[in-house]
Design an enzyme around this catalytic site. Sequence first.
Site, PDB file in Angstrom:
ATOM      1  N   HIS A  49      -3.435  11.874  -5.159  1.00  0.00           N
ATOM      2  CA  HIS A  49      -4.169  10.827  -4.454  1.00  0.00           C
ATOM      3  C   HIS A  49      -3.511  10.502  -3.119  1.00  0.00           C
ATOM      4  CE1 HIS A  49      -4.937   6.426  -3.730  1.00  0.00           C
ATOM      5  NE2 HIS A  49      -6.162   6.878  -3.779  1.00  0.00           N
ATOM      6  N   GLU A  52      -4.294  13.195  -0.633  1.00  0.00           N
ATOM      7  CA  GLU A  52      -5.669  13.043  -0.135  1.00  0.00           C
ATOM      8  C   GLU A  52      -5.726  11.994   0.976  1.00  0.00           C
ATOM      9  OE1 GLU A  52      -8.820  10.060  -0.672  1.00  0.00           O
ATOM     10  OE2 GLU A  52      -8.267  10.731  -2.690  1.00  0.00           O
ATOM     11  N   HIS A  53      -4.989  10.881   0.812  1.00  0.00           N
ATOM     12  CA  HIS A  53      -4.926   9.856   1.856  1.00  0.00           C
ATOM     13  C   HIS A  53      -4.321  10.416   3.145  1.00  0.00           C
ATOM     14  CE1 HIS A  53      -5.671   5.641   0.199  1.00  0.00           C
ATOM     15  NE2 HIS A  53      -6.066   6.455  -0.763  1.00  0.00           N
ATOM     16  N   GLU A 129      -3.932  -1.032  -2.546  1.00  0.00           N
ATOM     17  CA  GLU A 129      -4.987  -0.522  -3.427  1.00  0.00           C
ATOM     18  C   GLU A 129      -4.637  -0.784  -4.893  1.00  0.00           C
ATOM     19  OE1 GLU A 129      -7.470   3.661  -4.157  1.00  0.00           O
ATOM     20  OE2 GLU A 129      -5.835   3.587  -2.697  1.00  0.00           O
TER      21      GLU A 129
END
Length: 412
Positions: A49, A52-53, A129
């Site tokens: 993740h 991906e950021h 987040e």
Amino acid sequence: MKENFNVSKLKNGLTILTYNMPYVHSVAINLIAKVGARYENEEEEGISHFLEHMAFKGTKTRTAQQIAEEFDSIGGYFNAYTGHENTVYYARVLSENCHKALNILADIIQNSIFADEEIAKEYQIIMQEIAHHHDNPDDLIYETFYNTVYKGQPLGKSILGTTKTLVTFTKEHFLNFIGKHYNAENLYLSIAGNIEHNKIVMIAEELFASLKQGVKSSFIPAKYIGGKGFIHKELEQTSLVLGFECTSYINLGQLYQTYLLSIIFGGGMSSRLFQSIREKLGLAYVVGSYNSAYFDSGVFTIYASTAHNKLELLYREIKNEIIKITETVSTEEIIRAKMQLRSNLQMAQEQNTYKSEEIGKNYSVFGKYILPEEIIEIITNIRADDIINTANKIFSGTTTLAIIGPNDLNGF
């Protein structure tokens, strides 16, 4: 139609999939990396993740601002998402801008620089987040639920990772992870829209030729554990999520039997849960069911929220509905559920975003394109006995129960 679908494999192993839709003006692009949270070891939790950021934060030839400006200049939409089993980078642009979009995408995948200041900045964003996730009761209960379903396993852990692991990630971690998983054998480029397959192959050969062949990534097989998980939180309602092991997505016959069961049981306003729990008894505003399928496992999930003092009654009534559906399913329910499935499938065929996802997932999982007509035939041939047998198989298994609310929940 099968004649609209084409597949090629580059010399380095990269699979190119296209579906020609000459009546549209755009193309939908998906670059699927067969790696996600379940492929991570304990030290890597959250890196898929995080990576991906970082995809949008600059390459050897483009700054983060230039990436954004170039996509805006062609009127394109570009984003990415991470799951437990894959990471997907996707774009939608006019057909005339397909080459440009692929150029940016290839640059991001192969040449990201992972600057220290960008890593530090994105770490703070992901921390926000995670904090938002923990403030959201729905997110929190599902995190607890899957942690209980797949206790101690990567498939049961959050894709976001933890502070303990995220704070350790450096440029070297990202480059090593890319080197291990982002190779040609582990990537699938799927494009649907107004395109020519041979032109896409030529563009891909130009842009992705430097990708190393590598090997397909592997993961530890999942094992359904089950049990109970409670979260004490002061809320206006108490919510529960109830789960059972069901089929993976590999067995299409069983998968679509489970889809039909879920629709009949809790998939809409005519479903049994909605009609009984909400319309007849007034116990819940939100109630329903769905199934999640993975490569080697699956979970049939029932969810609902109610007043604190109605929780036991809600749970009891859900269990009553479970018993009923293991005994009988009407012809009318089957016809209605089949029409819902068929309508969703056939209407989605008109969207190039769906077709790009469909051919990519089909080929990355099954190694072939499964025609919609094949799926419709599977759905058509399912009988009432199949659904009843599926219900009995699922609901006789180990239960997983997650509850969030302010009450003392030790009685469950």
